[in-house]
Scaffold this active site. Structure first.
Site, PDB file in Angstrom:
ATOM      1  N   ASP A 163      35.431  66.103  61.275  1.00 46.77           N
ATOM      2  CA  ASP A 163      36.068  64.872  60.793  1.00 46.77           C
ATOM      3  C   ASP A 163      35.887  63.698  61.751  1.00 46.77           C
ATOM      4  O   ASP A 163      36.864  63.120  62.265  1.00 46.77           O
ATOM      5  CB  ASP A 163      37.572  65.101  60.523  1.00 46.77           C
TER       6      ASP A 163
ATOM      7  N   ASP B 121      40.337  64.544  50.691  1.00 47.51           N
ATOM      8  CA  ASP B 121      40.504  63.465  51.673  1.00 47.51           C
ATOM      9  C   ASP B 121      39.781  62.151  51.326  1.00 47.51           C
ATOM     10  O   ASP B 121      38.599  62.183  50.966  1.00 47.51           O
ATOM     11  CB  ASP B 121      39.931  63.861  53.032  1.00 47.51           C
TER      12      ASP B 121
HETATM   13  N1  DQQ Z   1      39.215  68.494  54.420  1.00 44.16           N
HETATM   14  C1  DQQ Z   1      39.971  68.762  55.601  1.00 44.16           C
HETATM   15  C2  DQQ Z   1      39.058  68.280  56.684  1.00 44.16           C
HETATM   16  C3  DQQ Z   1      37.728  68.678  56.187  1.00 44.16           C
HETATM   17  C4  DQQ Z   1      37.819  68.411  54.741  1.00 44.16           C
HETATM   18  C5  DQQ Z   1      41.303  68.080  55.574  1.00 44.16           C
HETATM   19  C6  DQQ Z   1      37.061  69.346  53.865  1.00 44.16           C
HETATM   20  O1  DQQ Z   1      39.349  68.822  57.943  1.00 44.16           O
HETATM   21  O2  DQQ Z   1      36.681  67.921  56.778  1.00 44.16           O
HETATM   22  O3  DQQ Z   1      41.908  68.135  54.311  1.00 44.16           O
HETATM   23  O4  DQQ Z   1      37.173  68.956  52.512  1.00 44.16           O
END
Ligand code: DQQ
Length: 463
Positions: free
Chosen positions: A160, A43
């Site tokens: 997040d 991300d």
């Molecule tokens: N990647 C997810 C998120 C999390 C992160 C989404 C962990 O929910 O925080 O791709 O790498």
């Protein structure tokens, strides 16, 4: 001797430096999409414009091309197009609250101090880090985790953070799911980013979990973007009295979750909403890299309350050598008008009058037998755009306008933008890497290529 965060950062940098040359020399490694120096990325995190400079962080595994040991990598740009790597910002540990991962989040400036909000793992808790030297180095808050437990016990995720300023306080969403009810984004409020008060779910909807919520005004509406373990969805609605009344949900990128996920965005100095997403997948087997970020995309609100997606205008700065093909009548048994063109780092802008064809399209990375590793196909029936079979319906544009495509090929990444409105992201893995040819084809009728411009694209990396 005690291990410090600085020791762990230095260890991460050594690991990246050791793998970098092997990652960059892979013929499938992109040159004008953001990648980590090496190993795994996912991300985009915490995009922020600070003192006229764009900072973008991303989920990084410094230790291998697999999804583990999540840290925050960091890249910096003055023009949104050319980037340089800065030191890794955050790694897991040494304290227990984030020793299994520094997961996704955001970056805001509070009373002049750049501040990262992220999820520490495991369990999922919310944490703060600050920079006192212009975002170069980061210190984790002594009071971490600033939110140590979820506000209710029926959540299936709690992570997040996405924060914005509202009046004289901060608001924050956390991506979550409520068992038996669906995906949600939990709303919090704070004056200092440390003491947080839970408000309520901003709204509750489809799916199980909404990862990486993004929430922002666009035009005269509000938009919520969520990553629900499937294709990224957005809804245009209205935000009033701390609740969001969503409209219909729509897919943001026709490529689906395998190729565009967990996007994150910022508001730039021109008032544009600029977004990047994670493009999944690696390159040639054994090469130590996996994952890239999409090109910066500018979002606008359409008259019918949809989100239009277009590549940032600054990307034209990457254009190099140019070729043009125009006014070509296309039939199924005609010669390929692009037979003289080749490349694997290209931008292609085309205007196609689709006439009465069943389908027409563009082949990328064609081998010597003419076979394309990537086929972008437009089907008139159903108004569908696909890349190697994956895609969906375009917003109506016929019969008034030609099909307008902007295609970005970057070694193994393809981004297609259609009619200044729709987008489709995908990967292409040519058999043997050597196919560089282009082709144009039609089936079941006749079409006309009004114009096609092809540019060789330069690298985004400075220095
Ligand atoms: N990647 C997810 C998120 C999390 C992160 C989404 C962990 O929910 O925080 O791709 O790498």
């Amino acid at each position: 001797m005690t291990t410090t965060h600085e020791d762990l950062l230095a260890q991460a940098e050594r690991s990246l430096a050791a793998a970098r040359a092997a990652a960059e020399s892979d013929p499938l490694h992109p040159i004008y999409h953001i990648t980590a120096p090496a190993n795994w990325m996912n991300d985009p995190n915490g995009p922020v414009l600070y003192k006229g400079v764009y900072h973008l962080f991303y989920q990084l595994n410094p230790y291998g091309p697999d999804s583990a040991n999540k840290a925050w990598g960091h890249v910096v740009s003055r023009d949104l197009v050319h980037w340089e790597h800065w030191p890794v910002a955050l790694v897991p540990g040494p304290s227990a609250y984030d020793s299994e991962g520094v997961w996704s989040g955001c970056c805001v400036v509070h009373e002049g101090v750049p501040t990262i909000l992220y999820t520490g793992v495991r369990p999922e808790v919310q944490c703060v880090a600050r920079s006192a030297d212009g975002l170069r180095t980061w210190a984790k808050e002594a009071a971490n985790p600033v939110i140590g437990a979820p506000p209710r016990d029926d959540l299936t995720a709690f992570r997040d953070p996405f924060a914005w300023r509202e009046g004289d306080e901060w608001r924050m969403l956390l991506g979550a799911g409520i068992a038996g009810q669906g995906g949600t984004a939990l709303l919090y409020r704070s004056r200092d980013l440390v003491e947080w008060e839970y408000v309520h779910p901003l709204c509750i909807g489809f799916g199980q979990v909404w990862e990486c919520p993004n929430f922002f005004p666009l035009g005269d509406k509000d938009v919520l973007v969520v990553s629900p373990y499937g294709p990224v969805q957005y809804s245009v609605g209205t935000y009033q009295e701390a609740r969001f009344a969503p409209g219909e949900w729509h897919t943001l990128d026709l490529g689906g979750a395998a190729d565009f996920y967990a996007p994150n965005s910022l508001l730039d100095a021109h008032g544009r909403r600029v977004m990047w997403g994670w493009i999944k997948g690696g390159g040639t087997a054994g090469r130590p890299w996996n994952g890239a970020l999409s090109l910066p995309r500018v979002l606008t609100l359409t008259a019918d309350d949809r989100v239009a997606v277009a590549p940032a205008s600054e990307l034209t700065r990457l254009r190099g050598a140019h070729s043009r093909v125009e006014d070509v009548h296309l039939r199924a048994d005609g010669a390929n008008p692009l037979a003289h063109l080749a490349g694997d780092t290209l931008e292609i802008a085309a205007e196609l009058e689709v006439g009465n064809v069943d389908a027409c399209g563009l082949g990328l990375r064609c081998g010597s037998n003419g076979e394309a590793a990537a086929q972008i196909v437009y089907e008139r029936d159903g108004n569908q755009l696909r890349l190697n079979g994956t895609g969906g319906r375009l917003a109506p544009f016929l019969p008034d306008r030609p099909l307008q495509l902007r295609v970005f090929l970057d070694r193994s990444i393809v981004e297609v933008y259609a009619n200044g409105r729709d987008c489709l992201t995908g990967r292409v893995y040519p058999n043997g890497n050597e196919g560089l040819g282009l082709s144009l084809f039609v089936t079941g009728g006749r079409a006309r290529l009004k114009t096609m411009d092809v540019w060789d694209m330069g690298s985004i990396w400075e220095g």
